[in-house]
Design an enzyme around this catalytic site. Structure first.
Site, PDB file in Angstrom:
ATOM      1  N   ALA A 234       0.867  -1.114   0.059  1.00 22.16           N
ATOM      2  CA  ALA A 234       0.058   0.020  -0.036  1.00 22.16           C
ATOM      3  C   ALA A 234       0.831   1.325   0.147  1.00 22.16           C
ATOM      4  O   ALA A 234       1.955   1.263   0.305  1.00 22.16           O
ATOM      5  CB  ALA A 234      -0.937   0.073   1.427  1.00 22.16           C
ATOM      6  N   LYS A 235       0.404   2.351  -0.041  1.00 19.34           N
ATOM      7  CA  LYS A 235       1.022   3.698  -0.062  1.00 19.34           C
ATOM      8  C   LYS A 235       0.099   4.849   0.063  1.00 19.34           C
ATOM      9  O   LYS A 235      -0.771   4.951  -0.474  1.00 19.34           O
ATOM     10  CB  LYS A 235       1.949   3.948  -1.213  1.00 19.34           C
ATOM     11  CG  LYS A 235       3.121   4.779  -1.048  1.00 19.34           C
ATOM     12  CD  LYS A 235       4.212   3.935  -0.562  1.00 19.34           C
ATOM     13  CE  LYS A 235       5.464   5.019  -0.100  1.00 19.34           C
ATOM     14  NZ  LYS A 235       6.649   4.269   0.360  1.00 19.34           N
ATOM     15  N   GLY A 236       0.435   5.819   0.592  1.00 13.06           N
ATOM     16  CA  GLY A 236      -0.325   6.996   0.680  1.00 13.06           C
ATOM     17  C   GLY A 236       0.672   8.250   0.354  1.00 13.06           C
ATOM     18  O   GLY A 236       1.529   8.309   0.385  1.00 13.06           O
TER      19      GLY A 236
END
Ligand code: NAD
Length: 423
Positions: free
Chosen positions: A110-112
């Site tokens: 995941a990444k934000g």
């Protein structure tokens, strides 16, 4: 005059896709799984209202992309930077899936990101952005769902705010929802140094393979943040000569080598520009530092630094990617043609997520390890992953990057076949 890179060369998502496709094809991945793993599982766009110190209301755009939870909860950092794009976050999320699989830790990817410039925000503004971003994502985050960590522009303090905000919503202290926290709040000893330490472990393995010695290796490092400064400090302590350094404002090259603790003091305590560090050296651009004479080049800043346009200027024997995506897909072939031994990002900088995994384990057990134990376990995992990637490359006659992707995709695909598709 070299051609300007084509826009698609600079699109990190297209770079990530190209490598995924090449590795999936080489692996003979079935069409359905190829389609499944190519796309993210979820993408969230947030419009984050924040009261600024001036009294104005500002709306920031933020993202969280969950690429895969096939092998475990999503895992990946939060980036605060003015040029964050959804394509960048997508690419970074997929790289997290492959990275966790390369080092064989039980996470997906995941990444934000939030489009903002932390350098121009007060602590209060940063805190309000972080808390609202976390609150909006509260139902998607969690120790078994999606676990953020630091990335460019965020660090321990931002992670502490994420932990507190999530815990307030959840009505219980939930330390394992985020990693890279201060040690006082359930952070792991050794996490701050972990990515830089992983870079060094990979370099140690690579020089042993090429028959080089640490004290005969000159190292240039682009980026002097968490990854670059820690890699520089640990590698100098271990006997490497750090001859080139750069941050966003420029670079400095000194064939005699830098005294890294003094540079850290100059940049972080005295808050002076790295390129003005007294003690000699030739000033140069932040990009040129990567192309100076050296045995090891470590890009540890941002994406798209080594491109089709400049790849033939690389003079290093080893390219160890501390940053995510510093080399474009088109540049890979040029670097390979020059015989450079590449340690791809999904292996080279995996030390960070590996110790994040240790942090998550410690938080869930409520039992904390000594730093030596953390470092020994990290060394074990990184060395094993390095050996696996190199063996895979030799067996399948592909370069190290494609080997790392193939190894990772194969692991995720096996898990996916066992789980099956829930319909
Ligand atoms: P950071 O914000 O701590 O530091 C970034 C550094 O890069 C700063 O010194 C900045 O001045 C410099 N920089 C920015 N733009 C630059 C440019 N155009 N040229 C030269 N220098 C530039 O970030 P970080 O956590 O050290 O992350 C650096 C890279 O490593 C990113 O690609 C990140 O995704 C990757 N990474 C970080 C971790 C981690 O644990 N922090 C783990 C894995 C990968």
């Amino acid at each position: 005059m070299p051609l300007a890179p084509a826009p698609e060369e600079m699109n990190v998502y297209q770079n990530a896709e190209a490598r995924f496709e090449a590795a999936a094809q080489k692996l003979g991945l079935e069409e359905g799984l190829y389609r499944y793993l190519k796309y993210p599982s979820k993408e969230i766009t947030l419009y984050i209202p924040v009261g600024m110190d001036s009294g104005h209301l500002q709306v920031f755009i933020g993202y969280r992309v969950l690429h895969s939870t096939v092998r475990g909860p999503g895992k990946g950092g939060i980036r605060f930077a003015p040029d964050v794009t959804i394509d960048e976050v997508r690419a970074l999320a997929s790289w997290m899936t492959w990275k966790c699989a390369v080092v064989n830790i039980p996470f997906g990817g995941a990444k934000g990101g939030v489009i903002c410039d932390p350098a121009k925000l007060s602590q209060g503004e940063l805190e309000r952005i972080t808390r609202r971003y976390t609150a909006e994502l509260a139902e998607w985050l969690g120790p078994e769902r999606d676990i953020p960590a630091p990335d460019v522009g965020t660090g321990e303090q931002v992670m502490a705010w994420v932990m507190d905000t999530y815990s307030m919503h959840n009505r219980q202290a939930t330390t394992a929802v985020v990693t890279g926290k201060p040690v006082e709040l359930g952070g792991s000893r050794g996490r701050r140094e972990a990515t830089g330490r992983g870079v060094m472990i990979c370099c140690d393995k690579a020089i042993a393979k090429l028959g080089l010695k640490r004290d005969a290796c000159r190292v240039v490092i682009q980026g002097f943040g968490n990854v670059g400064s820690m890699a520089a400090k640990l590698m100098q302590q271990a006997g490497y000569r750090i001859v080139g350094l750069a941050d966003i404002n420029g670079g400095l090259y000194n064939e005699k080598g830098f005294d890294i603790p003094k540079v850290i003091d100059w940049v972080y305590t005295q808050r002076k520009p790295l390129a003005d560090f007294p003690g000699g050296g030739t000033k140069m651009s932040k990009l040129d530092i990567l192309f100076q004479p050296c045995e090891i080049a470590i890009p540890a800043a941002i994406e798209n630094q080594i491109t089709e346009r400049n790849a033939n200027q690389v003079r290093a024997r080893i390219l160890c990617e501390g940053a995510n995506g510093p080399t474009t897909w088109q540049a890979d072939a040029i670097i390979e043609g020059k015989g450079v031994f590449t340690i791809p990002d999904i292996l080279g900088n995996a030390g960070g997520v590996t110790v994040s995994y240790f942090e998550w384990v410690q938080d869930r057990q409520g039992f904390f390890w000594r730093e030596q134990e953390v470092n020994e376990r990290l060394q074990d995992i990184m060395e094993h992953a390095f050996d696996e990637v190199v063996r895979y490359a030799e067996t399948h006659r592909v370069n190290n990057r494609i080997a790392a992707y193939m190894l990772a995709i194969d692991r995720v695909a096996r898990a996916l076949r066992m789980r099956g598709i829930y319909a």
